[in-house]
Scaffold this motif. Sequence first.
Motif, mmCIF file in Angstrom:
data_model
loop_
_atom_site.group_PDB
_atom_site.id
_atom_site.type_symbol
_atom_site.label_atom_id
_atom_site.label_comp_id
_atom_site.label_asym_id
_atom_site.label_seq_id
_atom_site.Cartn_x
_atom_site.Cartn_y
_atom_site.Cartn_z
ATOM 1 N N THR A 115 -19.231 4.393 -48.326
ATOM 2 C CA THR A 115 -19.347 3.917 -46.946
ATOM 3 C C THR A 115 -19.810 2.460 -46.919
ATOM 4 N N PHE A 116 -20.771 2.122 -47.778
ATOM 5 C CA PHE A 116 -21.210 0.717 -47.900
ATOM 6 C C PHE A 116 -20.024 -0.191 -48.228
ATOM 7 N N LEU A 117 -19.155 0.272 -49.146
ATOM 8 C CA LEU A 117 -18.011 -0.549 -49.549
ATOM 9 C C LEU A 117 -17.039 -0.746 -48.384
ATOM 10 N N GLN A 118 -16.849 0.288 -47.575
ATOM 11 C CA GLN A 118 -16.001 0.135 -46.400
ATOM 12 C C GLN A 118 -16.603 -0.876 -45.418
ATOM 13 N N LEU A 119 -17.904 -0.842 -45.255
ATOM 14 C CA LEU A 119 -18.572 -1.719 -44.290
ATOM 15 C C LEU A 119 -18.636 -3.160 -44.765
ATOM 16 N N ILE A 155 -15.521 -6.006 -50.879
ATOM 17 C CA ILE A 155 -15.550 -6.916 -52.021
ATOM 18 C C ILE A 155 -14.144 -7.493 -52.181
ATOM 19 N N LYS A 156 -14.041 -8.809 -52.285
ATOM 20 C CA LYS A 156 -12.739 -9.455 -52.454
ATOM 21 C C LYS A 156 -12.566 -9.911 -53.898
ATOM 22 N N ILE A 167 -11.495 3.842 -54.912
ATOM 23 C CA ILE A 167 -12.683 3.566 -55.729
ATOM 24 C C ILE A 167 -13.720 4.664 -55.554
ATOM 25 N N GLY A 168 -13.903 5.118 -54.303
ATOM 26 C CA GLY A 168 -14.839 6.204 -54.055
ATOM 27 C C GLY A 168 -14.455 7.462 -54.818
ATOM 28 N N PHE A 176 -11.322 -4.865 -51.227
ATOM 29 C CA PHE A 176 -11.708 -3.475 -51.440
ATOM 30 C C PHE A 176 -12.707 -3.099 -50.346
ATOM 31 N N GLY A 177 -12.224 -2.443 -49.326
ATOM 32 C CA GLY A 177 -13.027 -2.115 -48.162
ATOM 33 C C GLY A 177 -12.393 -2.694 -46.915
ATOM 34 N N SER A 178 -12.633 -2.057 -45.775
ATOM 35 C CA SER A 178 -11.951 -2.440 -44.536
ATOM 36 C C SER A 178 -12.758 -3.368 -43.637
ATOM 37 N N ARG A 179 -14.082 -3.418 -43.832
ATOM 38 C CA ARG A 179 -15.003 -4.109 -42.923
ATOM 39 C C ARG A 179 -14.998 -3.461 -41.531
ATOM 40 N N LEU A 180 -14.779 -2.156 -41.524
ATOM 41 C CA LEU A 180 -14.767 -1.377 -40.293
ATOM 42 C C LEU A 180 -15.777 -0.226 -40.424
ATOM 43 N N PRO A 181 -16.204 0.362 -39.307
ATOM 44 C CA PRO A 181 -17.203 1.448 -39.360
ATOM 45 C C PRO A 181 -16.594 2.773 -39.798
#
Length: 467
Positions: free
Chosen positions: A78-82, A85-86, A301-302, A92-97
């Motif tokens: 969840t941290f990675l989604q929030l 990492i580029k 990755i998760g 890698f991750g959406s920057r969304l909740p």
Amino acid sequence: MNKIEPNDKGSLSDREMVYQLDGRPKFSIAFPLGMQHVLAMFAGNLAPMLIIATIAKASEADKVVMIQAGMLVSGLATFLQLYPIKIGKLQFGSRLPIVMGTAFAFVPTASIAAAAGGIPAVLGGALVGSFVEGLIGIFYSRLQRLFTPLVIGCTLIAIGINLLGVGRDYFAGGAGAKDYGSWQNLTIAFATFLFVIALQRFGKGAFKTAALLIGLIFGYIIALVLGKVDLSSVGGAAWATVPLPMHFTPTFDPKIIFSFVAIYITVAMETIGNTSGITIAAFDRPATEQETSGSVLADAIGCFVAAIFGSMPQTAFGQNAGIVSMTKVVNRWCITLGAAVLVICGFLPKLGAVFSSIPSAVLGGALISVFAQITINGVKMLAQSGFNERNILVMGITFALGIGLAGNAQATAGLPSWLQFIFNDSIAATTVIGILANLIFPEAKEKIVEKTEVPETAKAPNVAQGN
């Protein structure tokens, strides 16, 4: 409520800030909103691990390890989604909740793997499959035409049918249990089932959001009264330990890996659907290519990390996407506090031991309606595609071979070995046959037969969790 895009700036109060991605509302406002997400997914996050551990006949200590790892990896993913990492052009991750958790979609396939080779076989299939999902994340724009709502809808129905069989056995006390179908087990299961349904239908606020978790507690109390709870492992569990990788050594069976790859395709499509569902509900726009690709890559990755630490694969939780859509609360700091709670729980084996002691009948009563909902979500996706002549032909071929024929080794014993390989798992076969039938019989571009109208809520069903 006005929706605020991620880059909007200005002086905002704490209560206004929860409706934008960035900013840190004060703890007293942010923490309850984060806990709302934890309560909504906590029971669903643990249940797949408990089911698979029981089928694999894992020890109580191994169950606790799986639960710890599951909570820890859910928080980290969840941290990675929030906070992505580029690396070069890849994000890698959406920057969304997006809140991550273990997926019910894997349970039928993982059940077969667990019965054949235990937890190591499950983890081996999940580990290799995670790389396939990573490739889908990288090339999803080119591959998306293969995974239409028609194909995914057929797969969801196959998953739901298989899960209902699992739910039935748990409802009765667990497959192979000496007291299978006893009045005590059925009393516990029916009481839990009716309590969860009552909360989902008449509950308000947190009671409705956390219906599964509260239902499990209710059923657990009844099971305690009837003497169906074994607490011996709770007393022996440590209060705090650090989850370590490679507690289980994965094993790699080609048949199991193939089945997992097919399920990863479905789960990747679910993550894509949940990502767009959040951006449409919160920002009135579809998800960007970077957000969608990043979301799937974080999912992959998760799943990889979960397999290394001994837990089930991860995916974007549909319940939590639903909460975001309903409340419009998209603030990443709020979700971060909830993810932190999950990480902390991952270091508390005593808590894991309590959850590992939940009787099968309690799990069956709480979850059988969730499994039914997955089947219904598949029907919704088929309705979205429409029931024209071409689609009915594709569905007929897919269900006839994927559900009717596949999954029975004796029925396909005379087929060539490579075909037996495909028909080994009915869910994997449904996915593969659905994709092939969809390509062999393409939909005519010049004239598309009328499609059935469906409500907005049916356009982005939640796949793995069924809510």
